[in-house]
Motif scaffolding. Structure first.
Motif, mmCIF file in Angstrom:
data_model
loop_
_atom_site.group_PDB
_atom_site.id
_atom_site.type_symbol
_atom_site.label_atom_id
_atom_site.label_comp_id
_atom_site.label_asym_id
_atom_site.label_seq_id
_atom_site.Cartn_x
_atom_site.Cartn_y
_atom_site.Cartn_z
ATOM 1 N N VAL A 146 65.484 82.144 49.142
ATOM 2 C CA VAL A 146 65.483 81.676 47.754
ATOM 3 C C VAL A 146 66.790 80.954 47.474
ATOM 4 C CG1 VAL A 146 64.020 83.554 46.898
ATOM 5 C CG2 VAL A 146 66.498 83.802 46.844
ATOM 6 N N LYS A 175 67.301 83.662 40.672
ATOM 7 C CA LYS A 175 66.652 83.373 41.950
ATOM 8 C C LYS A 175 65.533 82.363 41.696
ATOM 9 C CE LYS A 175 68.628 87.000 44.093
ATOM 10 N NZ LYS A 175 70.045 86.932 43.910
ATOM 11 N N ASP A 235 69.857 80.929 45.059
ATOM 12 C CA ASP A 235 70.521 81.872 44.159
ATOM 13 C C ASP A 235 71.528 81.069 43.349
ATOM 14 O OD1 ASP A 235 71.366 84.288 42.959
ATOM 15 O OD2 ASP A 235 72.995 84.457 44.402
ATOM 16 N N HIS A 249 65.850 87.043 49.494
ATOM 17 C CA HIS A 249 65.510 87.989 48.429
ATOM 18 C C HIS A 249 64.120 88.529 48.744
ATOM 19 C CE1 HIS A 249 65.163 89.654 44.380
ATOM 20 N NE2 HIS A 249 64.005 89.034 44.256
#
Length: 110
Positions: free
Chosen positions: A70, A85, A72, A65
């Protein structure tokens, strides 16, 4: 939560508890390679996302991201689905948005 979604969440949490070795294997395009270096586990990210939205996680994965890796986490709250996120370094919420594409799709089989 459907049986299928429960199994997905349990599998994700089991993989996190087992050192995430199942997620770490893969090719050069595998975002999951960041997990061994993360300061926050996948299960901690799931908990943070659930608390932020006030719902239940149905799916968790590693993505990129804004050019950074990250966690998710897809969280279901009533009829809504949220994509949350989470920073793998701090465990903080980076973004949380209603997922219009998954709206009312969380009960359907793929």
């Amino acid at each position: 939560m459907s049986i299928r979604k429960s199994i997905l969440v349990i599998a994700a949490l089991a993989a996190a508890a087992a050192g995430v070795s199942a997620f770490a294997a893969g090719g050069s395009g595998n975002d999951a390679r960041i997990i061994p270096n993360a300061k926050v586990s996948l299960s901690q990210a799931v908990t943070a996302a659930e608390q932020h939205v006030g719902g239940t996680a149905s799916k968790a994965e590693v993505e990129t991201h804004a050019g950074k890796p990250v966690y998710d986490v897809e969280v279901v709250k009533g009829p809504q689905v949220f994509d949350v996120k989470i920073s793998p370094d701090q465990g903080t919420v980076i973004a949380a948005v209603a997922d219009k594409a998954d709206h009312d799709d969380h009960d359907h089989q793929d």
